[in-house]
Design a protein around this motif. Structure first.
Motif, PDB file in Angstrom:
ATOM      1  N   THR A 198       0.843  -1.195   0.000  1.00  0.00           N
ATOM      2  CA  THR A 198       0.000   0.000   0.000  1.00  0.00           C
ATOM      3  C   THR A 198       0.881   1.250   0.000  1.00  0.00           C
ATOM      4  OG1 THR A 198      -1.695  -1.174   1.254  1.00  0.00           O
ATOM      5  CG2 THR A 198      -1.837   1.229   1.223  1.00  0.00           C
ATOM      6  N   PRO A 199       0.664   2.155  -0.949  1.00  0.00           N
ATOM      7  CA  PRO A 199       1.485   3.378  -1.001  1.00  0.00           C
ATOM      8  C   PRO A 199       0.987   4.445  -0.030  1.00  0.00           C
ATOM      9  CG  PRO A 199      -0.004   3.320  -2.870  1.00  0.00           C
ATOM     10  CD  PRO A 199      -0.220   2.037  -2.099  1.00  0.00           C
ATOM     11  N   PHE A 200       1.194   4.214   1.254  1.00  0.00           N
ATOM     12  CA  PHE A 200       0.795   5.194   2.261  1.00  0.00           C
ATOM     13  C   PHE A 200       1.542   6.502   2.006  1.00  0.00           C
ATOM     14  CE2 PHE A 200       0.336   1.104   4.548  1.00  0.00           C
ATOM     15  CZ  PHE A 200      -1.010   1.179   4.845  1.00  0.00           C
ATOM     16  N   ASP A 201       0.909   7.618   2.319  1.00  0.00           N
ATOM     17  CA  ASP A 201       1.585   8.907   2.179  1.00  0.00           C
ATOM     18  C   ASP A 201       2.706   9.036   3.208  1.00  0.00           C
ATOM     19  OD1 ASP A 201       0.015   9.865   0.015  1.00  0.00           O
ATOM     20  OD2 ASP A 201      -1.598  10.320   1.410  1.00  0.00           O
ATOM     21  N   ILE A 202       2.460   8.552   4.425  1.00  0.00           N
ATOM     22  CA  ILE A 202       3.482   8.575   5.475  1.00  0.00           C
ATOM     23  C   ILE A 202       3.460   7.237   6.214  1.00  0.00           C
ATOM     24  CG2 ILE A 202       4.241   9.648   7.634  1.00  0.00           C
ATOM     25  CD1 ILE A 202       2.976  12.242   6.710  1.00  0.00           C
ATOM     26  N   LEU A 203       4.635   6.649   6.389  1.00  0.00           N
ATOM     27  CA  LEU A 203       4.796   5.464   7.223  1.00  0.00           C
ATOM     28  C   LEU A 203       5.602   5.887   8.436  1.00  0.00           C
ATOM     29  CD1 LEU A 203       4.708   2.390   7.848  1.00  0.00           C
ATOM     30  CD2 LEU A 203       6.852   2.207   6.588  1.00  0.00           C
ATOM     31  N   ILE A 204       5.037   5.700   9.618  1.00  0.00           N
ATOM     32  CA  ILE A 204       5.726   6.024  10.863  1.00  0.00           C
ATOM     33  C   ILE A 204       6.202   4.723  11.497  1.00  0.00           C
ATOM     34  CG2 ILE A 204       5.501   7.022  13.161  1.00  0.00           C
ATOM     35  CD1 ILE A 204       3.293   8.845  11.974  1.00  0.00           C
ATOM     36  N   SER A 205       7.504   4.553  11.548  1.00  0.00           N
ATOM     37  CA  SER A 205       8.109   3.375  12.178  1.00  0.00           C
ATOM     38  C   SER A 205       8.411   3.756  13.620  1.00  0.00           C
ATOM     39  CB  SER A 205       9.381   2.975  11.444  1.00  0.00           C
ATOM     40  OG  SER A 205       9.080   2.636  10.108  1.00  0.00           O
ATOM     41  N   TYR A 206       7.469   3.439  14.518  1.00  0.00           N
ATOM     42  CA  TYR A 206       7.564   3.881  15.906  1.00  0.00           C
ATOM     43  C   TYR A 206       8.068   2.743  16.786  1.00  0.00           C
ATOM     44  CZ  TYR A 206       6.498   6.926  19.811  1.00  0.00           C
ATOM     45  OH  TYR A 206       6.615   7.738  20.901  1.00  0.00           O
ATOM     46  N   TYR A 207       9.322   2.398  16.618  1.00  0.00           N
ATOM     47  CA  TYR A 207       9.953   1.367  17.425  1.00  0.00           C
ATOM     48  C   TYR A 207      11.452   1.653  17.490  1.00  0.00           C
ATOM     49  CZ  TYR A 207      11.186  -0.493  12.848  1.00  0.00           C
ATOM     50  OH  TYR A 207      11.667  -0.628  11.570  1.00  0.00           O
ATOM     51  N   THR A 208      12.087   1.195  18.552  1.00  0.00           N
ATOM     52  CA  THR A 208      13.524   1.419  18.678  1.00  0.00           C
ATOM     53  C   THR A 208      14.379   0.156  18.689  1.00  0.00           C
ATOM     54  OG1 THR A 208      13.302   1.605  21.076  1.00  0.00           O
ATOM     55  CG2 THR A 208      13.375   3.649  19.825  1.00  0.00           C
TER      56      THR A 208
END
Length: 173
Positions: free
Chosen positions: A105-115
């Motif tokens: 899916t071509p999301f406008d923004i992907l937030i990778s919220y993990y460390t």
């Protein structure tokens, strides 16, 4: 054990191949869809999620979440927003329909919220076709277009900084 090492190397090789071919192109239509990739143990705060949506200019229904779990229980297997290491195969091939759909899916923004350093999360971030990728892990700067150095419990700071940088980069107005 030996095969796990070979599998990890095949996934990393595929990630590197995709990263070399990736080219960021600014979208002119604004932000309509957002995806958040996170660990189930350290989720993004729901109150801050609504503030994040407001700051970016999307509705909460336009946010897709995908959560990583170390091992899935029987009840969790039925939930398409959860995934584990066993659902990522050799060369970073996603084994379930929900993972294939998320990465395609071509999301406008992907937030990778993990460390933490996790190969399955890294593979999902790198192999996603999202237009703009944002992360918080300093070690993932090569995979993200923007990295905001905060801990997973600092959603307020992350939201403010993300809004500020998206305006500077003219991703949002």
């Amino acid at each position: 054990m030996f095969l796990n090492g070979l599998k990890a190397k095949s996934i990393l090789k595929q990630i590197d191949k995709v990263q070399l071919a990736r080219n960021y192109k600014a979208s002119k239509g604004g932000v309509a869809t957002v995806a958040i990739l996170q660990e189930m143990d350290k989720p993004f705060d729901t109150k801050q999620l609504t503030k994040l949506c407001k700051a970016i200019g999307v509705k909460p229904k336009d946010v897709t979440m995908l959560e990583y779990v170390k091992t899935l229980t029987k009840e969790q297997r039925e939930q398409p927003q959860l995934f584990s290491d066993k659902q990522v195969g050799w060369k970073g091939v996603f084994k379930t329909k929900s993972l294939k759909d998320f990465s395609a899916t071509p999301f406008d923004i992907l937030i990778s919220y993990y460390t933490p350093e996790n190969l399955s999360l890294k593979a999902m971030t790198a192999l996603s076709v999202a237009k703009f990728k944002v992360g918080i892990n300093p070690e993932m700067e090569a995979y993200n277009d923007l990295t905001i150095h905060v801990a997973t419990d600092q959603e307020v700071v992350f939201t403010k900084e993300l809004e500020k940088y998206l305006k500077i980069l003219k991703v949002i107005n």
